[in-house]
Each structure stands twice: as structure tokens, then as C-alpha cells.
Design a protein around this motif. Sequence first.
Motif: not given
Length: 299
Positions: A99-100, A105-106, A239-248
Motif C-alpha cells: 500500500i503506497p 517513510a514520510i 510508532t511511525l518514526y521508529l518503524e513500529i506501526h503502519w499508517v493504517l
Amino acid sequence: MRRAILVVLFLLLGAVVWQISTVEHWIIFNWIFLALLLLDFRKDQKDIDLLTFLPKGVALLFCLYYVYQHAPKLWYYLASWETSNVKHLFNWNDTFRKIPFNNGAIFRLYQPEWFTIFMRWVYGYGFSLALWVAVIRSLMTRDLAKMLRYVLSSHTLQLPIIVPFYTLVMLQEVWYVLGDPDGMARGFTHNQALLWVMNCFPSMHTSVSFAILLLALREKGSIFRWVMATYCGLVIFSTLYLEIHWVLDVLAGMVLGYSTVKLTDFLYAFAARRMEARKKNAELLPIPTAASTQDTSNL
């Protein structure tokens, strides 16, 4: 005598708070955070006699601490049982990876080392610190109902809703699926990673933080309101910055947090209506008079 009792109760309160900090492995920044949030607690303080309230408040805080002290053991048992016995019906790793923009990553375009260390502190304590400081502050405002509102809106009502997702859906943390280093630098072995990175949807760090954020915005104390809202927002961001969770995962967690806050509001309103109805019924009951008592005694 009153002063002596209050001293004992405050010592007990301090002991319980210390035990909470021990279980949670608080560091100096956690204490500073708590002290900052207590600066304006009087703006939300209820007009209740301190000696009348404090025994109930300390007892409730101890009960919450006792339950939470044993919760990690239960959670570890459930996670181990899930790994050994549950056959997930859905595996969303590939779907979520395709999923884009879903990998967040942003949110990692700028990653200085100092900020990464700060985000690790935010995320590392983010599952429970916001709850504990909110509960402790609510105790200082002499509000038992508010203490329970924070607890119900976060972990208590969210866990029964979220566990079925974790048992049905296999979705692992972003860094693990993408083959990147662990953003939290936890040093997992392969087997440990399999145990701890598989329950992502929805993000409970997000759902708990968002629920507490919504409740914090209702407080009168501006320091607590905005500092807590900032911290909870940073937990979600981490959670996003540390690559733990997906945006969804995060979006679903926000929906869950909002839903449990509203569910708690409904339960409180329902309880208030029931109490009001009982009060009215009690007022409508006839008050026995001397004559009626005499007539009954002659039967």
C-alpha cells in the motif's frame, strides 16, 4: 489527630506511586514529566474534604497498581500462547507493504540521533506513562470517577476489543517486514522478534494515547491539557518514526481510542441516569408516620 491521619495517608500514597514507578522502571525524566503535569491540578480539584476522599483514592490507586503489576505476566502468557497455538486466518504483511505511503517513510525524512533517542523514551514508556500520570493527577484533584474514566477508556475496554484482531490477523512491525534495523534497538533474537513484533493492527500505543489525549483536552488545567496532548501526540508519531506501526495501524488505533472514550461516556451517562431514577423513586416512597406505625403495630 486529623493531621496525623493525613500524614499517614500521604505516606501510603507516596509508597504506591513509588511502587508504580518501580514496576514501570521510571527514570528521572518520568518524574519531571509527572511534576510538570501536577503544576495546575488545583484548577480541576473538586470541593471534597481531603480526609474523606484520600482513603478511597489511595485504595483505588493501589488496586489499579496491583492489577497492572500482574498484567505483564498475563500479556506475556497470552503472547506465548498465541505464538504456539493460534493459526492466524489472515496474513497482511505483503498487503500492507504494497500500500503506497503505508510504511510511514514520510515521517522519517529527518532522523537526528538525539531525536531518535528521545523518541525511544517516548515510545518505550508510551503504553502506560500517560495513563499513570493522568490517574495520579485525577487523584490529586479528588475525583474517583475521573480516575476510573481514564482507566476504562484506555486499557480496560480496549484489550477485549483488540485481542480478537491479534488472534485473527498476522501483521508484523514495519522494520521487521521491510528488513530494516529495529528502530527501538531492542536487540531481539530471531525467536524473540517472532514473539513480540506480530501484533500490529490496530496500534494499541496509538489507541491508548489517543483516548487519553481526548480526555486530557477536557481538563481545565492548561498545562496538563497541552503537555499531555503533546506527549500523547508524540507517542503516536513515535510508532511511525521508529518503524513500529503502519499508517493504517495508527488510523485504526485512533478509531479504537475514540470509540472507547465514547463508550465510557455512554456507560457513565447510563449509570448517572440509573442513579437519578433510584433517587427519584426513593423520594416518591411514602414516609411512615406515627399514626401508620401505630396502626401497623395493632395488627
